[in-house]
Scaffold this active site. Structure first.
Site, PDB file in Angstrom:
ATOM      1  N   GLY A 245       0.829  -1.209   0.000  1.00  0.00           N
ATOM      2  CA  GLY A 245       0.000   0.000   0.000  1.00  0.00           C
ATOM      3  C   GLY A 245       0.857   1.249   0.000  1.00  0.00           C
ATOM      4  O   GLY A 245       0.751   2.090  -0.875  1.00  0.00           O
ATOM      5  N   PHE A 246       1.695   1.374   1.021  1.00  0.00           N
ATOM      6  CA  PHE A 246       2.667   2.479   1.135  1.00  0.00           C
ATOM      7  C   PHE A 246       2.012   3.851   1.167  1.00  0.00           C
ATOM      8  O   PHE A 246       2.667   4.855   0.909  1.00  0.00           O
ATOM      9  CB  PHE A 246       3.695   2.412  -0.006  1.00  0.00           C
ATOM     10  CG  PHE A 246       4.404   1.096  -0.127  1.00  0.00           C
ATOM     11  CD1 PHE A 246       5.087   0.550   0.958  1.00  0.00           C
ATOM     12  CD2 PHE A 246       4.398   0.385  -1.314  1.00  0.00           C
ATOM     13  CE1 PHE A 246       5.747  -0.663   0.856  1.00  0.00           C
ATOM     14  CE2 PHE A 246       5.059  -0.843  -1.419  1.00  0.00           C
ATOM     15  CZ  PHE A 246       5.735  -1.364  -0.340  1.00  0.00           C
ATOM     16  N   ILE A 471      -1.099  -4.848   5.047  1.00  0.00           N
ATOM     17  CA  ILE A 471      -0.742  -4.466   3.673  1.00  0.00           C
ATOM     18  C   ILE A 471       0.574  -5.109   3.243  1.00  0.00           C
ATOM     19  O   ILE A 471       1.206  -4.667   2.288  1.00  0.00           O
ATOM     20  CB  ILE A 471      -0.713  -2.930   3.512  1.00  0.00           C
ATOM     21  CG1 ILE A 471       0.281  -2.271   4.479  1.00  0.00           C
ATOM     22  CG2 ILE A 471      -2.095  -2.342   3.735  1.00  0.00           C
ATOM     23  CD1 ILE A 471       0.399  -0.747   4.293  1.00  0.00           C
ATOM     24  N   THR A 473       2.728  -5.973   5.878  1.00  0.00           N
ATOM     25  CA  THR A 473       3.589  -5.655   7.015  1.00  0.00           C
ATOM     26  C   THR A 473       3.796  -6.827   7.960  1.00  0.00           C
ATOM     27  O   THR A 473       4.757  -6.846   8.723  1.00  0.00           O
ATOM     28  CB  THR A 473       2.944  -4.533   7.838  1.00  0.00           C
ATOM     29  OG1 THR A 473       1.615  -4.953   8.205  1.00  0.00           O
ATOM     30  CG2 THR A 473       2.844  -3.244   7.039  1.00  0.00           C
ATOM     31  N   THR A 600       9.171 -10.047  11.031  1.00  0.00           N
ATOM     32  CA  THR A 600       8.477  -9.132  10.115  1.00  0.00           C
ATOM     33  C   THR A 600       8.879  -7.675  10.373  1.00  0.00           C
ATOM     34  O   THR A 600       8.840  -6.858   9.453  1.00  0.00           O
ATOM     35  CB  THR A 600       6.952  -9.303  10.224  1.00  0.00           C
ATOM     36  OG1 THR A 600       6.571  -9.272  11.604  1.00  0.00           O
ATOM     37  CG2 THR A 600       6.515 -10.617   9.608  1.00  0.00           C
ATOM     38  N   GLN A 604      10.212  -4.993   7.624  1.00  0.00           N
ATOM     39  CA  GLN A 604       9.730  -3.625   7.464  1.00  0.00           C
ATOM     40  C   GLN A 604      10.888  -2.638   7.400  1.00  0.00           C
ATOM     41  O   GLN A 604      10.929  -1.762   6.544  1.00  0.00           O
ATOM     42  CB  GLN A 604       8.831  -3.251   8.653  1.00  0.00           C
ATOM     43  CG  GLN A 604       7.454  -3.864   8.593  1.00  0.00           C
ATOM     44  CD  GLN A 604       6.664  -3.251   7.479  1.00  0.00           C
ATOM     45  OE1 GLN A 604       6.248  -2.101   7.559  1.00  0.00           O
ATOM     46  NE2 GLN A 604       6.488  -3.984   6.413  1.00  0.00           N
ATOM     47  N   LYS A 666       5.843   1.162  19.325  1.00  0.00           N
ATOM     48  CA  LYS A 666       5.858   2.477  18.671  1.00  0.00           C
ATOM     49  C   LYS A 666       5.434   2.395  17.197  1.00  0.00           C
ATOM     50  O   LYS A 666       4.705   3.248  16.724  1.00  0.00           O
ATOM     51  CB  LYS A 666       7.253   3.111  18.760  1.00  0.00           C
ATOM     52  CG  LYS A 666       7.577   3.734  20.118  1.00  0.00           C
ATOM     53  CD  LYS A 666       8.888   4.491  20.056  1.00  0.00           C
ATOM     54  CE  LYS A 666       9.189   5.187  21.369  1.00  0.00           C
ATOM     55  NZ  LYS A 666      10.516   5.844  21.319  1.00  0.00           N
ATOM     56  N   VAL A 668       6.894   0.459  13.201  1.00  0.00           N
ATOM     57  CA  VAL A 668       8.120   0.338  12.403  1.00  0.00           C
ATOM     58  C   VAL A 668       7.875   0.486  10.902  1.00  0.00           C
ATOM     59  O   VAL A 668       8.757   0.233  10.101  1.00  0.00           O
ATOM     60  CB  VAL A 668       8.812  -1.036  12.652  1.00  0.00           C
ATOM     61  CG1 VAL A 668       9.314  -1.127  14.081  1.00  0.00           C
ATOM     62  CG2 VAL A 668       7.895  -2.204  12.313  1.00  0.00           C
ATOM     63  N   GLU A 670       7.504   3.028   8.786  1.00  0.00           N
ATOM     64  CA  GLU A 670       8.063   4.063   7.927  1.00  0.00           C
ATOM     65  C   GLU A 670       9.495   4.470   8.238  1.00  0.00           C
ATOM     66  O   GLU A 670      10.209   4.949   7.366  1.00  0.00           O
ATOM     67  CB  GLU A 670       7.131   5.289   7.962  1.00  0.00           C
ATOM     68  CG  GLU A 670       5.925   5.026   7.091  1.00  0.00           C
ATOM     69  CD  GLU A 670       4.690   5.834   7.445  1.00  0.00           C
ATOM     70  OE1 GLU A 670       4.384   6.757   6.688  1.00  0.00           O
ATOM     71  OE2 GLU A 670       4.022   5.545   8.450  1.00  0.00           O
TER      72      GLU A 670
HETATM   73 MO1  MOS Z   1       1.619   5.356   5.005  1.00  0.00          MO
HETATM   74  S1  MOS Z   1       2.411   6.755   3.778  1.00  0.00           S
HETATM   75  O1  MOS Z   1       1.114   6.157   6.329  1.00  0.00           O
HETATM   76  O2  MOS Z   1       0.711   4.212   4.263  1.00  0.00           O
END
Ligand code: MOS
Length: 716
Positions: A245-246, A471, A473, A600, A604, A666, A668, A670
Site C-alpha cells: 500500500g505504502f 498491507i 507488514t 516481520t 519492514q 511504537k 516500524v 516508515e
Molecule cells: Mo503510510 S504513507 O502512512 O501508508
C-alpha cells in the site's frame, strides 16, 4: 486463565519472538485471494479511460460505436454518471480528492484524469472497447513544471502547520561561525507496490459490498457512504489480503467507478488499474525543492536553522509533502524556522507515500548536517549528538523517549565507524572509490482509536475480529502474538480476522500507527474477557464476545513528543569510469518501541532502507513539459531497486519500549526509509569528494559532477 490481569504481557510471551506469517502458507500456495481475483457470479468488468490532454475540457465522447462492440454493457462518463457528494470531511479529517469522485465534470485537470469507464462482460472486451473510445478535448495551455519562485506557490494549509518560527533567523546566521545554505531536490516518486488497485462492487440485499485492496476498510466504507449519501451500515468493505500500500491505497477512482457501474447495471462490477494507470491515478510523492540554512558555532552547535520545502499538487486538491517538518522534532536552535509551501500544477494529486515529509525532508536536512560537520571539522555523529534537544524544538514538550544516541553508539560500533578516515576521496578498490556516510532518522509514533471484538470460543480457542489491514507488514501475525500474550495462551489458539468493515471502526494501516492502535484495542478486549472468564462463566456454543474501544484511553494520553529514532549507515563504491554508485553495505539501528515480531519488523525496516537506496540512486518519474505526461510510466521506465542493487543490508534495534503503550509498541512501518537516502548521499560525498544535492544520484550526474580518477588516494 484463572486470574484477571490488566492484560500486560509477560516476559515469556510470544511478543518479541520470531514468527512466520500466519497466512504465509495461504499466500505461497495461492489460497489467499487478492481483490482482483476473488470470483463473483455474473461479474462484469470496467476499464477506465484516462485523458490524454493535461488541461481543458471534454468536448465529446463517441460512445455509440463502442456500445456496439462485443460484450460492451455501458460507458459511464460525466454526461450520464450519477452525481456524488464531495463536500464532506472524511475519517482522516481531510476532504476527499475530487479525482476519486469520477465523472462529475467535463473539466480535465491532468494527463490521466479519468474521463470514462467502459463496462463489458470480460476484461478483454472492456479493454478493447476502452482503447477504441474516441474522446475529443478542447485543450488549454498547461503548466506541469515545479520551479522555485513559481507565482502559484503559497504556504501549505491543512492538518500540520505550514510554518513555524522562533527567534531571529538573520541575526542567528550572522552570529554563526559556520553557515551552510544549500538547495536540495527530490524528484517525483511512485509507490510501485506489487498488487495493483482493484475493487469489485455489488449490491447484496440492499447493502453495498465492495471487495477492495485498501489500507483501511472502515475508512473506505465511510468515504463511499459519504460520497454516495448512504448510511455507513449500508456499506460493507472487505480487504483481506493486500499486496502493498505504502500510502497509496485509500479512496481512488476505481472504487467509485465500480460502485457507479454496479448500481447502474445491478450486477457485480470489477475495476482494476493497470500499472500504467497507477502512475496517474494512484497518487505519488511530489517532487520537492528544499532550502536548508544552518548556522553554527565552530564546534558545530546550531544557532540558526531554517528548512523550507516546496512541493507540487494538483489544481483540484492540496496535498502537502511536509518535508520541512523533520527539524521540528530533530534539531533545536535559538532561531528555528520551518516552512512547507505548495504549488498547484496541471498534474495528478500527490498523496501519502512511506514517511511523507520525513523521507525527502531527511534527505535535505541530514545532507546539510553532513555538510556542516565537514565545514566544522566535527565527526558527523558527534555533531548530531552535540545538537540533541532536551525538549521538542517547536512544541517545547518532553519526549516520551528519545534513544537516538543509543542508536548511533550501537550503529557506530557495529559499522566500524571509529576506523573511518574522514578525508573524502582517499579509499580505493581498483577503479572504485569507497566512502561511508551516516544520517539520523525519526518518525512520529502515534495511535488512533480502534475497536476490537474478542471471542472466547466454546472449543477453548479465541477469535479476534478487528478491521485492521495487513498491507504486507505482517500485522495479522503481530496481532496474533499480542492477543496470545494478552490472553496468556499460545498463539496457535488465537485466530485473528481482519479486513472487514463489519468488525467496527479501527485505525487505518497508516502513519506507522496500525499495529500499535490495533494491539491496544485487542489488549483492552483481552483484559475484559479474562475478567469475564475468571468469574467462571460457562462458555455457550457461540462463545463469549467482548468489544473494546480505545477512544477514551487515547484521549487520556499526556501531550508529549512521541517518536521512533534511528541511525543509518551506508558504505558505497563509486565507479570512476561509469559513475555508477553501488551500496555495498548498509546498517540501520532503530529505537522503535517494543518489537512485536522480529522477523516481520526486520522485513519492514530493511524494506524501508532498500527504498532509501532506491530513492538515493534510482527512482525518478520524469514529466514531459510539452505533453504534461510522464515518460515511460511503467516498471521498465521507472527503476526501483531490486536484489541486484542491494548489497549487505542489516537492520536491528536497541531496547526502547514505549512507556505509555500497553504493549510498549511504537511502530516500524516508515522509519526504515527516513535518513536512508541521506546516508547514501553522504557516503557518495565521502567516496568522491563531490556533494550531490539532487536525487537520484544517477551515473551521468556523478560523471558530470566530476570523479577523481587517479592519485591522491590510498587503496582500500
Ligand atoms: Mo503510510 S504513507 O502512512 O501508508
Amino acid at each position: 486463565m484463572t486470574t484477571a490481569t490488566t492484560g500486560r504481557t509477560t516476559a515469556q510471551g510470544a511478543v518479541g519472538t520470531a514468527h512466520t506469517r500466519v497466512e504465509g502458507r495461504d499466500k505461497v500456495t495461492g489460497t489467499a485471494r487478492y481483490a482482483g481475483e476473488i470470483p463473483f457470479a455474473d461479474l462484469a468488468h470496467g476499464w477506465l479511460v484516462l485523458s490524454t490532454t493535461a488541461r481543458g475540457r471534454v468536448r465529446a465522447i463517441e460512445t455509440e460505436p463502442v456500445l456496439a462492440m462485443p460484450g460492451v454493457l455501458a460507458v459511464l462518463h460525466h454526461g450520464n454518471a450519477p452525481r456524488v457528494d464531495t463536500d464532506y470531511i472524511g475519517l482522516l479529517g481531510i476532504p476527499p480528492d475530487p479525482t476519486a469522485a469520477v465523472f462529475q465534470q467535463d473539466r480535465v485537470h491532468h494527463v490521466g484524469w479519468p474521463v470514462a469507464l467502459v463496462v463489458a462482460e470480460t476484461p478483454e472486451q472492456a479493454r478493447e472497447a476502452a482503447e477504441a473510445l474516441v474522446v475529443a478535448y478542447d485543450e488549454e495551455p498547461h503548466d506541469t513544471e515545479l520551479t522555485t519562485g513559481h507565482p502559484g506557490a503559497h504556504p501549505a494549509g491543512g492538518v500540520m502547520p505550514g510554518e513555524t518560527a522562533k527567534g531571529d533567523l538573520a541575526a542567528g546566521l550572522t552570529a554563526s561561525a559556520v553557515v551552510v545554505d544549500e538547495e536540495y531536490t527530490t524528484p517525483e516518486e511512485h509507490h510501485s507496490m506489487m498488487e495493483p488497485h482493484a475493487a469489485t462492487a455489488r449490491w447484496d440485499g440492499g447493502r453495498l459490498e465492495v471487495v477492495d485492496s485498501n489500507q483501511g476498510t472502515t475508512w473506505i466504507q465511510t468515504e463511499l457512504a459519504s460520497m454516495f449519501s448512504l448510511d455507513a451500515s449500508a456499506v460493507r468493505v472487505r480487504s483481506e489480503h493486500i499486496g502493498g500500500g505504502f500510502g497509496s491505497k485509500g479512496l481512488r477512482a476505481h472504487q467509485v467507478a465500480a460502485v457507479m457501474a454496479a448500481t447502474q447495471l445491478q450486477r457485480p462490477v470489477r475495476v482494476v488499474m493497470t500499472r500504467r494507470q497507477m502512475f496517474s491515478l494512484a497518487g505519488y510523492r511530489s517532487p520537492t525543492v528544499q532550502r536548508v540554512r544552518l548556522g553554527a558555532d565552530a564546534d558545530g552547535r546550531l544557532r540558526a536553522l531554517e528548512h523550507r520545502s516546496l512541493n507540487q499538487t494538483s489544481t483540484v486538491y492540496e496535498f502537502v509533502e511536509p518535508s520541512a517538518g523533520v527539524a521540528r522534532v530533530m534539531y533545536d536552535a535559538e532561531a528555528h524556522h520551518t516552512a512547507n509551501e505548495v504549488t498547484p500544477l496541471d498534474v495528478p494529486s500527490p498523496t501519502f507515500m512511506r514517511a511523507p515529509g520525513e523521507a525527502p525532508g531527511s534527505f535535505a536536512i541530514e545532507s546539510a548536517l553532513d555538510e556542516l560537520a565537514e565545514r566544522c571539522g566535527v565527526d558527523p555523529i558527534e555533531l548530531r549528538l552535540r545538537n540533541e534537544p532536551e525538549v521538542g524544538p517547536v512544541s517545547g514538550l518532553p519526549f516520551s523517549s528519545r534513544n537516538l544516541e543509543a542508536c548511533f553508539r550501537e550503529g557506530a560500533r557495529r559499522f566500524g565507524w571509529a576506523e573511518r578516515d574522514p578525508r573524502p576521496g582517499v579509499r580505493r578498490d581498483g577503479r572504485w572509490l569507497l566512502g561511508t556516510g551516516t544520517a539520523a532518522a525519526s518518525f512520529h509514533s502515534g495511535a488512533g482509536p480502534s475497536t476490537a471484538l474478542l471471542t472466547a470460543e466454546a472449543d477453548g480457542n479465541f477469535t479476534v475480529r478487528i478491521a485492521a489491514a495487513d498491507i504486507g507488514t505482517g500485522a495479522r501475525t503481530a496481532l496474533t502474538l499480542v492477543a496470545a500474550d494478552a490472553l496468556e495462551v499460545a498463539p496457535e489458539r488465537v485466530r485473528v480476522r481482519i479486513g472487514d468493515s463489519d468488525f467496527g471502526p479501527a485505525m487505518i494501516a497508516g502513519g506507522s500507527m496500525g499495529t500499535r492502535s490495533w494491539a491496544w484495542a485487542i489488549t483492552a478486549a483481552a483484559a475484559e474477557l479474562r475478567e469475564r472468564l475468571a468469574l467462571g462463566a460457562d462458555i455457550p456454543a457461540d462463545g463469549i464476545t467482548v468489544r473494546s474501544d480505545t477512544t477514551e484511553a487515547l484521549g487520556r494520553l499526556a501531550q508529549k513528543e512521541r517518536h521512533s529514532f534511528g541511525a543509518q549507515f551506508a558504505e558505497v563504491a563509486v565507479d570512476t569510469a561509469t559513475g555508477e554508485v553501488r551500496v555495498r553495505r548498509m546498517l540501520g539501528i532503530f529505537a522503535a518501541g517494543r518489537i512485536v515480531n522480529p522477523l516481520t519488523a526486520r522485513n519492514q525496516l530493511v524494506g524501508g532502507m532498500v527504498w532509501g537506496i532506491s530513492m538515493a540512486l534510482h527512482e525518478e518519474a520524469v514529466r514531459d513539459r510539452a505533453s504534461g505526461a510522464l515518460y515511460a510510466p511503467d516498471l521498465a521506465g521507472y527503476h526501483v531497486a531490486t536484489n541486484a542493487d542491494v548489497g549487505d543490508i542489516e537492520a536491528d534495534w536497541v531496547d526502547d519500549p514505549d512507556p505509555d503503550d500497553p504493549v510498549g509498541i511504537k511502530g516500524v512501518g516508515e522509519i526504515g526509509i527516513v535518513g536512508a537516502a541521506a546516508a547514501v548521499a553522504n557516503a557518495v560525498r565521502h567516496a568522491t569528494g563531490v556533494r550531490h544535492r539532487n536525487l537520484p544520484i544517477r551515473p551521468d550526474r556523478v560523471l558530470a559532477a566530476g570523479v577523481p580518477t587517479a592519485g591522491g588516494g590510498t587503496d582500500a
